[in-house]
Design a protein around this motif. Structure first.
Motif, PDB file in Angstrom:
ATOM      1  N   ILE B 147      35.293  36.390  40.721  1.00  0.00           N
ATOM      2  CA  ILE B 147      35.138  36.748  39.307  1.00  0.00           C
ATOM      3  C   ILE B 147      35.103  38.276  39.188  1.00  0.00           C
ATOM      4  CG2 ILE B 147      33.673  36.586  37.255  1.00  0.00           C
ATOM      5  CD1 ILE B 147      32.632  33.975  38.232  1.00  0.00           C
ATOM      6  N   ASP B 148      35.885  38.785  38.261  1.00  0.00           N
ATOM      7  CA  ASP B 148      35.753  40.198  37.908  1.00  0.00           C
ATOM      8  C   ASP B 148      34.561  40.262  36.949  1.00  0.00           C
ATOM      9  OD1 ASP B 148      35.805  42.642  36.631  1.00  0.00           O
ATOM     10  OD2 ASP B 148      38.000  42.749  36.624  1.00  0.00           O
ATOM     11  N   ILE B 149      33.427  40.692  37.488  1.00  0.00           N
ATOM     12  CA  ILE B 149      32.161  40.490  36.775  1.00  0.00           C
ATOM     13  C   ILE B 149      32.085  41.250  35.453  1.00  0.00           C
ATOM     14  CG2 ILE B 149      29.669  40.940  36.915  1.00  0.00           C
ATOM     15  CD1 ILE B 149      29.865  39.996  39.837  1.00  0.00           C
ATOM     16  N   THR B 150      32.557  42.498  35.438  1.00  0.00           N
ATOM     17  CA  THR B 150      32.422  43.242  34.171  1.00  0.00           C
ATOM     18  C   THR B 150      33.319  42.655  33.086  1.00  0.00           C
ATOM     19  OG1 THR B 150      34.041  44.841  34.943  1.00  0.00           O
ATOM     20  CG2 THR B 150      31.730  45.434  35.205  1.00  0.00           C
ATOM     21  N   LYS B 151      34.384  41.963  33.486  1.00  0.00           N
ATOM     22  CA  LYS B 151      35.292  41.407  32.472  1.00  0.00           C
ATOM     23  C   LYS B 151      35.110  39.907  32.248  1.00  0.00           C
ATOM     24  CE  LYS B 151      38.811  44.961  32.905  1.00  0.00           C
ATOM     25  NZ  LYS B 151      39.034  45.431  34.307  1.00  0.00           N
ATOM     26  N   ASN B 152      34.241  39.258  33.018  1.00  0.00           N
ATOM     27  CA  ASN B 152      34.084  37.796  32.947  1.00  0.00           C
ATOM     28  C   ASN B 152      35.439  37.097  32.985  1.00  0.00           C
ATOM     29  OD1 ASN B 152      32.954  35.201  32.695  1.00  0.00           O
ATOM     30  ND2 ASN B 152      33.016  35.284  30.450  1.00  0.00           N
ATOM     31  N   ARG B 153      36.207  37.402  34.011  1.00  0.00           N
ATOM     32  CA  ARG B 153      37.442  36.644  34.189  1.00  0.00           C
ATOM     33  C   ARG B 153      37.832  36.603  35.664  1.00  0.00           C
ATOM     34  NH1 ARG B 153      41.371  41.167  31.508  1.00  0.00           N
ATOM     35  NH2 ARG B 153      41.710  42.326  33.433  1.00  0.00           N
ATOM     36  N   ALA B 154      38.688  35.662  35.995  1.00  0.00           N
ATOM     37  CA  ALA B 154      39.014  35.454  37.400  1.00  0.00           C
ATOM     38  C   ALA B 154      39.916  36.551  37.937  1.00  0.00           C
ATOM     39  CB  ALA B 154      39.701  34.105  37.583  1.00  0.00           C
ATOM     40  N   GLU B 155      39.708  36.846  39.209  1.00  0.00           N
ATOM     41  CA  GLU B 155      40.586  37.746  39.931  1.00  0.00           C
ATOM     42  C   GLU B 155      41.213  36.858  41.020  1.00  0.00           C
ATOM     43  OE1 GLU B 155      39.652  41.564  42.744  1.00  0.00           O
ATOM     44  OE2 GLU B 155      38.201  41.026  41.201  1.00  0.00           O
TER      45      GLU B 155
END
Lengths: 539, 539
Positions: B147-155
């Protein structure tokens, strides 16, 4: 059914929508609790703002009844005010605020609470909240706003700006499905406990019957402002370290560690270097997970100074003592502030404890008085969810009878506990219960055992003094008769015999005291068994 | 300090960042609980997917030790699989999913859980989770993501697609800072309880020692698939109604109410019309708050049919009975499914209860056996946070001794409770404790009292039968001697006298039974006092 069919309903939810559906997570469950939660959010926000700005807080809370389960709440403070451009986000957006990112001791820490009030107000009444605020720059803003729930952002309904020299924030909101009560879990008790833990605050509380209670400040001393502190290395996890390393401006891992953590000196960096297999002159942005892991492992093997205490603002023993004496007027009291420690690896925290016995201590239940636990976290009262709380668990784990309290549950005893920390590990977003971190439980136990021993000394001394006095009185009473009899028998002077007898009695009393000191020593040893228990259970 | 200065730090946080810092809210606190939480999220996701797709679930869970506090967890199911375009959001985004928006009974309901596993895995090990999934269309995808934590989306780190005919989902993740144990709150017990409440599921569990446990399904019947149901009018709040009215395609309020709620007929609309001061032919998009308030008020005054039960999928009395008999082999058992009710205004829910006595019932503690409560919500075991849970509160509020259980805390007694609902009101995102809604507590109490009375009848009958048999044996023993004596004395036939005596004894025994029936009636009446208590406390 096929997966494509099932996933037709796949959708994203906003955080506001989430909490709208799961209100109970924020403390909005039940009519009384919901109202107390609103008061809690408003009061803690005011106190935090005043404290950070170095202002002696003056807070006004009024609850007006507008009908069945329908109330209007007004809160006002003399705090620093809110800059106009931030008003929408403070009240109309969740997970936005000044507190989340900083390693600082404040009551609020999540950026959810006050927007939660807006959400609760609008979903129960359909009405906006009204905010009036000024930073003291001669301009006052009066804003009406609601939350656009699907977008998690404020919808401004009106914004009136006018000139006036005044500073502070005033909030008005309507609520339905709530209920005022003077019960232990109601707003009045919440405010009363806030006043106990914040003796520097003046709080005026007006209840729906129009009764005004003024909690005057018992101290004019502004508590030192909480400051953001660098994290302590021993609290850091690999993931945190890697994140920080990516964002740092330092060019070397060594300078990164020294500049962004507290208690890391070049000597400590040298110790770390000896334990890792790569050069700490490396660029921190190039650190790999495994290298961060090595650093964290090294840090855990090395001794560091305790976290700096300037990040923590306890109430202070003297202030607590005043508050406790003021309110409970007990027969016995003992107050203790433990030195700062770290939990969850390295988050600094500190425990303050007071016990009061007799007077108005204890909780009145029907005709009797029961043992009472007053829980606080960063000076905010914890009123709900006592069952799952580390504080309750720690208090109940103490064998009170070791300290001379036989039936502790039915004793006039109040235990006051405040945990201060830059990050209180709450169990849920409602912030009414502290997670059972072993370091926190240990510190509370240590503090309670120490004040418990003081109580024991006081209590057994009192008990013995009473017993001794009884014995002495009996002996004295008979000594006169005895002296008369002996004088006749031995044909001697009665007064002289009486003098001799009194000397004997006094000596016997001294013997008693010596014996008691011996006994006391044994009891003390027994009480110290508790310490051993702690050491063993700490794994 | 001035407000502008204070607000320099104002920032927004992502939901992922929030839960990263407040892990405990999701159940990630403590080494054992964290591991159990991971297993819980994976198992409930698999069961939900299979159930919705109408597939008999086959689930595989393996926990491998990789070092101190370091494990690898593998889970696999034969579920419907995840369409490739949804993989990133299912595992790499919080508050996204198929469950939140629908009024449907599933174990998951928030869209947080499985992304929470990704988050916990990557923040403790720095590694991605590995997902292998196919919807059975001949293509399998193997994806590694974080998870790209600052963006709340998957990497997405890698995505390999290849041809294979297979259907299901397999997840592999590494965890640190966790611990496996066979204790009550560990993964094994979690899976065992899942098997009890889901007799249609086959679950294979391999522990870190390599021990494989196969929980075979005891039923081949696929439970009916949960369906999304329209909300019941009595559960609706003004705010919900207004939101729904804004989104509806209906052109009139009347048709809006009929089409978007269950149990609203045109007759009911007529009843509503009589109670509101505006025309229900109005465009629903033009409804005002005050008008919605009138509708809600009217709805609360009108009687509606109970919520349709097709939205609720209880385990079923027969299935529970099989499971309980299978596992606990008790001396006595009683199972009860209550009819559907609504909580929080109008959310449908249903309570199922079983009690078992003797055999392997109860919780083994040291040498003794204790009273045991097994809590379930939508068939998922609730293992933690028992203290603050409505289920625990309801069970403990029962006066067990009224049902003939003297020292209930030390009895071989298991109480099994499952709450099914389209929305379980959990107290926090960790979903281990049900909020204390009075309707839920009442239903659990009603169910327990009913099975309690069955137990009482059984238990007192057993006790009396024992007593009676003892008496009979004594009388029979003496009747022979007595008959011989009487025969001599009266000079009559010994056998005939004995026959007469036996007749007398049998008659006496019948009298006993009649008396007992009378007594039983009294006891039953006493037990019904509990019902009265409920009625009175229900306000």
């Amino acid at each position: 059914m096929h997966a494509d069919e099932l996933f037709k309903e796949f959708r994203e939810t906003s955080i506001t929508e989430f909490f709208r559906k799961n209100r109970a997570h924020l403390g909005y469950s039940g009519r009384l609790r919901s109202l107390t939660t609103v008061i809690h959010e408003l009061v803690t926000n005011s106190l935090d703002a005043c404290e950070e700005a170095g202002i002696l807080p003056e807070i006004y809370i009024e609850i007006k009844s507008l009908g069945d389960s329908h109330y209007r709440v007004i809160s006002a403070d003399n705090g620093p005010g809110i800059p106009v451009k931030h008003i929408p986000d403070v009240f109309g957006k969740m997970l936005a605020g000044t507190k989340f990112h900083r390693n600082i001791q404040l009551r609020g820490q999540q950026g959810i609470g006050v927007a939660g009030v807006t959400l609760f107000s609008q979903t129960t009444t359909g009405k906006p909240i009204r905010v009036r605020t000024s930073t003291g720059n001669g301009k006052v803003n009066e804003v009406e706003l609601m939350i656009d729930i699907t977008k998690n952002r404020a919808e401004i309904l009106s914004n009136r700006e006018y000139s006036e020299y005044w500073r502070g924030t005033e909030i008005g909101c309507e609520l339905k499905g709530v209920k005022f009560s003077l019960r232990e879990q109601g707003p009045f008790e919440y405010v009363r406990r806030t006043a106990i833990a914040n003796p520097h605050a003046k709080i005026v509380f007006v209840d729906p019957e129009g009764r005004k209670t003024i909690f005057e400040r018992s101290s004019e001393k502004i508590p030192k402002s909480p400051v953001a502190v660098k994290p302590h290395p021993q609290g850091i996890e690999v993931d945190d370290l890697l994140n920080m390393a990516k964002k740092t401006k330092a060019r070397k891992v060594s300078s990164f560690l020294i500049s962004e953590f507290s208690r890391v000196s070049s000597a400590k960096v040298k110790e770390i270097q000896e334990r890792v297999d790569f050069d700490l002159n490396k660029n921190p942005r190039r650190l790999k997970w495994s290298e961060c892991e090595q650093i964290v492992k090294a840090i855990r093997e090395i001794k560091f100074l305790a976290p700096p205490s300037e990040g923590l603002v306890p109430i202070g023993e003297e202030q607590i003592k005043n508050a406790v004496l003021n309110i409970l007027d007990p027969e016995f009291d003992a107050v203790l502030t433990r030195p700062p420690k770290t939990h969850s690896g390295g988050v600094p925290f500190q425990v303050e404890v007071a016990v009061a016995y007799g007077g108005h201590a204890g909780r009145n239940v029907g005709d009797g008085v029961k043992f009472e636990i007053m829980r606080f976290a960063n000076r905010a009262p914890l009123i709900f969810d006592a069952g799952g709380c580390a504080i309750t668990q720690a208090v109940n784990s103490i064998e009170w009878k070791r300290y001379g309290i036989r039936d502790y549950e039915n004793s006039p005893f109040t235990v006051f506990i405040n945990i201060v920390s830059t990050h209180i590990p709450y169990t849920s977003a409602g912030k009414q219960s502290v997670a059972e971190e072993k370091e926190i439980i240990k510190e509370i136990r240590m503090a309670l055992m120490e004040v418990g021993r003081k109580f024991q000394t006081y209590y057994s001394r009192r008990r013995r003094a009473e017993e001794r006095e009884q014995k002495r009185q009996i002996l004295m009473k008979y000594s006169i008769e005895l002296a008369a009899g002996l004088a006749k028998l031995a044909n001697k002077n009665e007064d002289e015999i009486l003098k001799g007898l009194h000397k004997l009695i006094d000596k016997r009393m001294l013997d008693y005291i010596t014996e008691e000191v011996e006994e006391g020593r044994e009891e003390k040893e027994e009480a110290e068994m508790d310490d051993l228990f702690i050491e063993n259970s700490d794994q």
